[in-house]
Every structure is written in C-alpha cells, then in structure tokens.
Write a protein that holds these residues in place. Structure first.
Motif: not given
Length: 513
Positions: A484-513
């Motif tokens: 969430x913090x990575x996505x908000x840093x790029x796109x902003x806090x307000x209006x972030x949706x749960x499904x927006x975070x899926x790509x970051x979840x994949x990156x973090x689970x792979x240790x890529x972010x």
C-alpha cells in the motif's frame, strides 16, 4: 540513528535505565546529557536553517532533556527561548540540568509568550519560531494532560512551527499509543534508550511524525535480563517488524515444484451481492503464490468471478455436499469475507471448528458470527483478523475501551480464542501468546473497503505454502502494508483500491521491490 527491532513498554525502560546506572556506578544524568545531544543533532540534521528554537519544559526528566538541549544551543550561539511550566522536581537529574543551564547564563520564562496570544491574531503581532522542542511530558502519563500542560500543548499546536518531541509527543500514553486528550503533533519524535510501543500503534501514529531513535549508547538487550517481568505491564516480548524483517520468511520454489506443492487454498466467502470480497481475497491468494485456489460462494457470483479471474475454481456455497468435499480437499481455509451472518454461516463455522489438521483464517462475518457463540471456541489452529469493531464484539467491550490498550486487547483475544490474533489498524498487532509483533508497514491508502479481504488472501496463501500461523500472519501484514505505501507513494493515498495492490504484492512476495 538505527531503528531497533525490540520494543519495550515504558515501565521496562525505567528499569533498564536503573540497571544501566547501577552497573556503571553512575546516575542517570549521563543519559540525560546524551538525550539532549540526540535532539540537538536531530535539529541540526532536519532543521539546519533554524534561526530560533523555543523549548517547552515540564517538571520531570523530559524537561531535563530540554534544559540540556538549551545549554548546548546557548553554547553554540543559537537563538532560543526556554519556557517552563515550573521548576523541576527537587533532587532530580532534571534539576541538575536546570541549574547547569542557568550557570552558563540561561534564562527561563514561566509564562507563554504574550500571555498565550497567538501571532497575528489581531491583538498582538510576533513571529512564531522556526523550531519548537516539546519537552513537557515523558513516558509517565496515563490520562489526559490537564491544567497548564493542556493549555501549553494546544498553544504549541497552533503555532504551526516545526516540532521536535523529546522521547514521545506530550499527551501520548507510551505503553499503548492511546491519546486521551490534548497532544503535541510532532514532525519529528526523537525516541530515547528503548523504543516504546506507544509510538508505533493506535492513535499515536497521527502525532509522532517521523520517528528517530537514539540508544544513548546503551544496548538495552544487555540490561533487559534484569527486569522482573512481574513488575511490567506486559509479560510478552514485543518486536517492531518491517518488510525487511520478514524477507527470510518468503516462500521458496524449487525447480521441481508443481501447483500442488504451493498449497490448495479454499476461500469460503461471497454471499449474494457480496462477491467482490471473495474475488479480492482469492486474487490476493493467487498473487501471493497459492498453487490452487477454490472459492465457495453464492452461485450468482460465480460467473462474474470467472470473468474477472479465470484462474480460480468455484464451488456453490449453498451445496453442502460440494462444500464438504472442498473443505476435505483444502490444505488451508479462509472464511468470512462477504459471507453474511445467517444459519448457513453458523453451520459452516460449526463444521470447520472441528477440523484438526487444517489451519483456518477467520475474517469479517466469520468473526461477527463467532462473537455471538456461547460455547468456547478456543482453537490453536487458526488466525483471527479483527479490526477494532470486530475485536470489541469478540471481547464484549466498547471500541473506546479497546483502543485505549490495543496490546492488552490482542492478548485477551488470544486468551479467549487461541491460535494467532492479528488486530488490524494503524500499527497492526499480532499475538500468538508468546510474543507481540507490531507491524511498522502501512498506509492510510488501506482505509477502503476490501483491504482486509486482501490481507486475508495473503495470509491463507502463505499458510498453504508452509509458513506457520505466526510467520504467515506477520509476513502477510508486512507485505500488505508495504504494498500500500509503495502504491500510494506513486499514485497518491486517496482513491487506492485493493486490487491496485496486486502487482506490488507479487513483487514483494518475490523480494523484487
């Protein structure tokens, strides 16, 4: 200033301080000098152009740190003013610091500037300082500041200067993060000696600003062993956890892996009209690495789910035979998102509560239903993931009572329900009866419907990939917050949706972010 992993309640910090002083055959004034120097260095780093500094001192040792700082500013030629509620308590380290400041020509003021009138309020005109140092109240408060303390706190907040708080913002309860009344809104908090849990969770996160840590040259681990746990508020060790701390828990896939090696996940969720919760949860489970994911949901939601996420399998929630087979098939289960509270939900919970070898994650309506059960549903093989409202229902208390001491609330939930408790919110707390973990990752971008469903999906996925209940919960919470913090840093806090975070979840689970 390194950020420590271990966290100590305020009463333990005082015992550590005494142990250090006795072992080194010195009083605590040496620590006070180091504390004042830490704030001086923080101002030099984060407000290097400050031309004037106002220091507000209380009567205790927090005020003593302020006097040490004032002496350093005076000797450095930095313009400053010192305001004191009253003289320090006699025969204390604070009194020594106070006297040493006066000896070098320091001056103390005992009233607010212009009798508390604000600059440019039409009555009086003066310029607010570039920097304020809050040295009013330390770790000892349990209730709302009153009298002059409350008045001075409100005055400081209205000046809109850059504020440094010494050890903890005045008004925060150091052990819990509860803010019972007036409280300094700091831009920087310079925490001393040992990290206090109240800085990391609850209401306090709106007041601490950026947290810096100074050990004052003391390795608290060397002295923590002398603490009598019977004297402390919490008998369990506390750790603060970031994403970096959980990287060693991330799943590893060998070349020979197939989908069956990465966990068979069943998500029981999504009553009619609530299919979104199930889709969010299941999508997170897939992105977090689940090999196979099946969703038991109302049949009206199945077609929309498959159109959105064809990788998922489905089961009609209303078909008891199909559901029983799916439960038997699963390695791990998540239950509750969008499930509704009805007779069917109660039957499902009755059934899965008797499973001996299948870990279950309880969320949302599963928790609301569980809170109404009269019988004891203590179970060591599950994770419960309540927010404050759900936790209050589970414990039969008010949200306000629970918010005053979230650590204690998490422990009481574990005592009653067993397994692992993940108490959501700012500074998520995880308790397994052996220790507390406070998650340092997170963002207000998660303050939207479906964020909890996303977290449940990550937890159940990691359980399916072999992590323990505790490790899966801690790792999932850290990934969830970091995503969430990575996505908000790029796109902003307000209006972030749960499904927006899926790509970051994949990156973090792979240790890529």
């Amino acid at each position: 200033m390194a950020f420590p992993k271990d966290v100590y309640p305020a009463d333990e910090v005082k015992l550590i301080e005494k142990a250090y002083a006795s072992v080194h055959n010195s009083d605590c004034y040496d620590l006070m000098v180091k504390a004042g120097k830490s704030v001086y260095e923080a101002i030099a780093e984060y407000a290097p152009s400050a031309k004037d500094v106002w220091i507000f001192c209380g009567k205790g040792n927090n005020g003593g740190d302020g006097y040490v700082l004032a002496k350093m500013l005076l000797e450095s030629g930095v313009s400053h003013r010192v305001f004191a509620i009253d003289n320090p308590h006699p025969q204390t380290e604070a009194e020594t610091a106070f006297e040493n400041y006066l000896k070098v020509g320091g001056h103390i003021e005992y009233d607010l500037p212009n009798k508390g009138q604000l600059p440019n309020d039409g009555i009086v005109e003066y310029t607010a300082p570039s920097v304020i140092v809050d040295a009013l109240l330390g770790t000892g408060i349990e209730s709302a500041p009153a009298g002059a303390y409350a008045k001075w706190i409100m005055y400081i907040n209205q000046l809109h200067s850059y504020v440094f708080s010494v050890d903890i913002p005045s008004g925060v309860v150091a052990d819990t993060g509860y803010v019972p009344g007036a409280c300094i809104r700091a831009d920087i908090t310079v925490c001393m000696l040992a990290l206090k849990p109240g800085l990391l969770t609850g209401d306090a996160v709106d007041y601490t600003g950026k947290i810096l840590f100074s050990s004052l040259g003391v390795n608290t681990n060397d002295y923590a062993s002398v603490i009598d746990k019977d004297l402390t508020k919490y008998a369990l060790p506390i750790q603060n956890i970031s994403y970096e701390d959980v990287k060693t828990n991330l799943p590893v896939r060998y070349k020979s892996f197939n989908k069956g090696d990465s966990g068979k996940v069943l998500i029981i969720a999504g009553a009619k009209g609530m299919g979104g919760a199930a889709i969010i949860c299941a999508s997170a489970a897939l992105r977090a690495g689940a090999g196979l994911a099946k969703v038991a949901m109302d049949d009206t939601n199945i077609s929309p789910m498959l159109a959105n996420r064809p990788e998922l399998m489905s089961v009609d929630l209303n078909n008891e035979e199909e559901l029983a087979r799916a439960i038997k098939w699963a390695d791990v289960i998540a239950v509750g998102p969008g499930l509704g509270i009805n007779e069917r939900t109660y039957k499902i919970l009755d059934y899965i509560s008797n499973l001996e070898d299948t870990p279950v994650v309880y969320d949302a309506d599963a928790l609301n239903a569980l809170s109404t059960f009269e019988q004891n549903y203590y179970n060591e093989n599950r994770v419960i993931t309540p927010h404050l409202g759900e936790a209050a229902r589970l414990l039969g208390c008010s949200i306000d009572d629970l918010s005053q001491d979230r650590l204690s609330g998490a422990y009481k939930l574990w005592q009653k329900y067993g397994g692992v408790v993940l108490l959501k919110g700012a500074g998520t707390i995880i308790c397994d009866g052996q220790s507390f973990s406070i998650i340092r990752e997170g963002s207000p971008a998660l303050a939207t419907g479906g964020s909890g469903d996303l977290l449940t999906g990550i937890i159940v996925s990691l359980l399916g990939q072999g992590l323990s209940l505790k490790d899966a919960s801690v790792t999932a919470a850290a990934i969830h917050g970091k995503a969430a913090s990575l996505y908000a840093r790029e796109h902003g806090i307000i209006g972030t949706l749960p499904m927006d975070l899926l790509s970051n979840i994949q990156g973090l689970i792979n240790g890529k972010l």
